[in-house]
Every structure is written in structure tokens, then in C-alpha cells.
Scaffold this active site. Sequence first.
Site, mmCIF file in Angstrom:
data_model
loop_
_atom_site.group_PDB
_atom_site.id
_atom_site.type_symbol
_atom_site.label_atom_id
_atom_site.label_comp_id
_atom_site.label_asym_id
_atom_site.label_seq_id
_atom_site.Cartn_x
_atom_site.Cartn_y
_atom_site.Cartn_z
ATOM 1 N N THR A 186 -23.854 24.352 46.255
ATOM 2 C CA THR A 186 -24.553 23.533 44.774
ATOM 3 C C THR A 186 -24.275 24.124 43.421
ATOM 4 O O THR A 186 -23.918 25.704 43.413
ATOM 5 C CB THR A 186 -26.714 23.832 45.181
ATOM 6 O OG1 THR A 186 -26.567 25.477 45.469
ATOM 7 C CG2 THR A 186 -26.328 23.271 46.456
ATOM 8 N N GLY A 187 -24.602 23.755 42.785
ATOM 9 C CA GLY A 187 -24.152 24.356 41.696
ATOM 10 C C GLY A 187 -22.838 24.649 40.957
ATOM 11 O O GLY A 187 -22.816 25.589 40.963
ATOM 12 N N SER A 188 -21.943 23.852 41.661
ATOM 13 C CA SER A 188 -20.636 24.459 41.486
ATOM 14 C C SER A 188 -19.676 23.590 40.207
ATOM 15 O O SER A 188 -18.325 23.933 41.137
ATOM 16 C CB SER A 188 -19.885 24.700 43.039
ATOM 17 O OG SER A 188 -20.200 22.520 43.893
ATOM 18 N N THR A 189 -20.085 23.489 39.647
ATOM 19 C CA THR A 189 -19.219 22.975 38.450
ATOM 20 C C THR A 189 -18.793 23.924 37.553
ATOM 21 O O THR A 189 -17.903 24.093 36.368
ATOM 22 C CB THR A 189 -19.760 21.527 37.379
ATOM 23 O OG1 THR A 189 -20.566 21.652 37.180
ATOM 24 C CG2 THR A 189 -20.197 20.449 38.644
ATOM 25 N N GLY A 219 -20.178 29.457 41.285
ATOM 26 C CA GLY A 219 -20.386 27.868 42.591
ATOM 27 C C GLY A 219 -19.402 27.346 42.342
ATOM 28 O O GLY A 219 -18.296 27.174 43.456
ATOM 29 N N SER A 225 -28.999 37.707 43.255
ATOM 30 C CA SER A 225 -27.963 38.396 42.122
ATOM 31 C C SER A 225 -28.545 40.046 42.285
ATOM 32 O O SER A 225 -29.529 40.499 43.170
ATOM 33 C CB SER A 225 -28.888 38.354 40.838
ATOM 34 O OG SER A 225 -28.751 39.058 39.536
ATOM 35 N N TYR A 285 -35.980 35.541 35.288
ATOM 36 C CA TYR A 285 -34.816 34.989 36.226
ATOM 37 C C TYR A 285 -34.880 36.696 37.391
ATOM 38 O O TYR A 285 -34.653 36.418 38.844
ATOM 39 C CB TYR A 285 -33.661 35.916 35.375
ATOM 40 C CG TYR A 285 -32.041 35.783 36.254
ATOM 41 C CD1 TYR A 285 -31.425 34.227 36.407
ATOM 42 C CD2 TYR A 285 -31.896 37.121 36.780
ATOM 43 C CE1 TYR A 285 -30.674 34.052 37.215
ATOM 44 C CE2 TYR A 285 -30.331 37.170 37.034
ATOM 45 C CZ TYR A 285 -29.916 36.230 38.015
ATOM 46 O OH TYR A 285 -28.897 36.099 37.896
#
Length: 266
Positions: free
Chosen positions: A11-14, A18, A143, A156
Site C-alpha cells: 500500500t502507498g507504493s507510488t 513503498g 518508524s 505522527y
Amino acid sequence: MLLTGKVAVVTGSTAGIGKGIAKAFLQAGAAHVFINGRSEATVQKTIDAFRAENLTNVSGVIADLSSAEGFNQFINQIASSGKTVDVVVNNMGVFGTKDFFEVTDEEWDNYFQVNVMSTVRVSRYFLKQMLERNSGRIIIVSSEAGVRPIPDMVPYSMSKAAQINIARGLAELTKGTKVTVNSLLPGPTATEGADKIVEGLAQQTGKSKEEAARGFFAEREPTSLIQRFLTVEEVANTALFLASDLSSGINGAAQLVEGGIIRAIK
């Protein structure tokens, strides 16, 4: 070829980590990798970039996982492919710096929905299938901020700590099986976002980007042992290891890859 025959979802891999993980999986022989983004343009651009490097076993899933509706769109697209997913990487997330006293309720909620609930929705769906098959890997990209809260990134940091707890809790559900769930804790990484930060520092100080990067670590990350940004490939290689059969003895771990910032022995 560590992932020969495996089907993975990232996911979130553009962009950023990711995208790096998706590329590493393809290079490691994955039978297919589903990449994910919120716009058709960014997803297609990423697919085209991979295919230009002869990494062709890839397709895109356009969906915003921060909502239940977006998650349903995501799952419907994957299910329609008829492929069984072996590896899931929860990487979708947002980050930013802001004075704690200026963060609004709406911003807090956005961090929770994007970083935490996207992880919950995706993991809840795929973990059940993996347990039924007695096979699979789930990796949650958290993280080092999840164990070392950053003062100007409190929302975050909160969301990353939640992801670490989710990973450990889900790992407990895999007891006695061949399914593993681990979190991955990168430190500062040379993504597109980090490059913009360094560029901004360089403009503010009148220094080169290289000098600004060194100053960033000297002033903000003095405990870093490598005193530089991690490369995306360094983080992706750690994810690749956790996704492979080589990591079969690691489950419920919070795997650091932060250049030695955390001054502790675990």
C-alpha cells in the site's frame, strides 16, 4: 530470488519507501506485485517506470485506504484478479512537522485514519486468509519515531507507536502457525519528501544540499551512527528479508533499520 512465486500487495507504493519495496519484491522474483495509490496518474506512472526496467509482473490498485469505502474499492480490485496474496506491506501513511499546540482535532483524526485505520483494515482482511492457509507475511511500516517520539511530530509518532502495537498484537494471533506479522521501523530516509526538506534547509542557510544534510544529522540526529539518510533500497532490502522465507524465525518484532539512532540494546 527470495520471492519466487509469491504475490504481494504494497500500500502507498507510488513513491518513497513503498515504491522501493515494490521494486525490491519485483527484482526478487515475485510472481505479481499490486501497487497502490490514490490517483490513476501516479499509479500508472509508477507501473510505467517499473516496466521500463523490465519489471512487468505488476498492476495498480487505485484506492484511498483512509476510509472504509476506499478500502472496499481496494479489496474488490484485488479479489477480481483471482490471485492469492502471500505478502502484505502496510506502507500507506502521512507525516509532517508542526507545533503540538497548533495541531487541530481534524489533523489528529487524519493521522489516525490514514496511518492507523488503513493498517487495521488491510491487516484484518488478509490476516484471516493467511491463518486459514497457514502461510503468509504481514509487514507494517512504522518508524523509529514510534519508540522515540519526536516533539514536532507528536501525532505522527503516536500513529507509528500504534502500528507497532498492532503488529505485535496480530503476531500473537499467529501462534503455532507459519504466518508472521512484524513492524519495520525506518529512520530518516532519502525519499522525495526528505529531499524537499533538505532543499529547504539549504536555501535557508545558503549551504549546499550536502552540507545541509550533514547539518541536519549533526543538529537533529546526533545519535545516528551512520550520520546520513538511509537509502530507500536499504529499507526495502530489510522489508524483502521480512517478506521472505529467510525470516521464518522472526515474528512480532519491531525491526529497526534506522542507522543506529536508537541508543539502546534490544
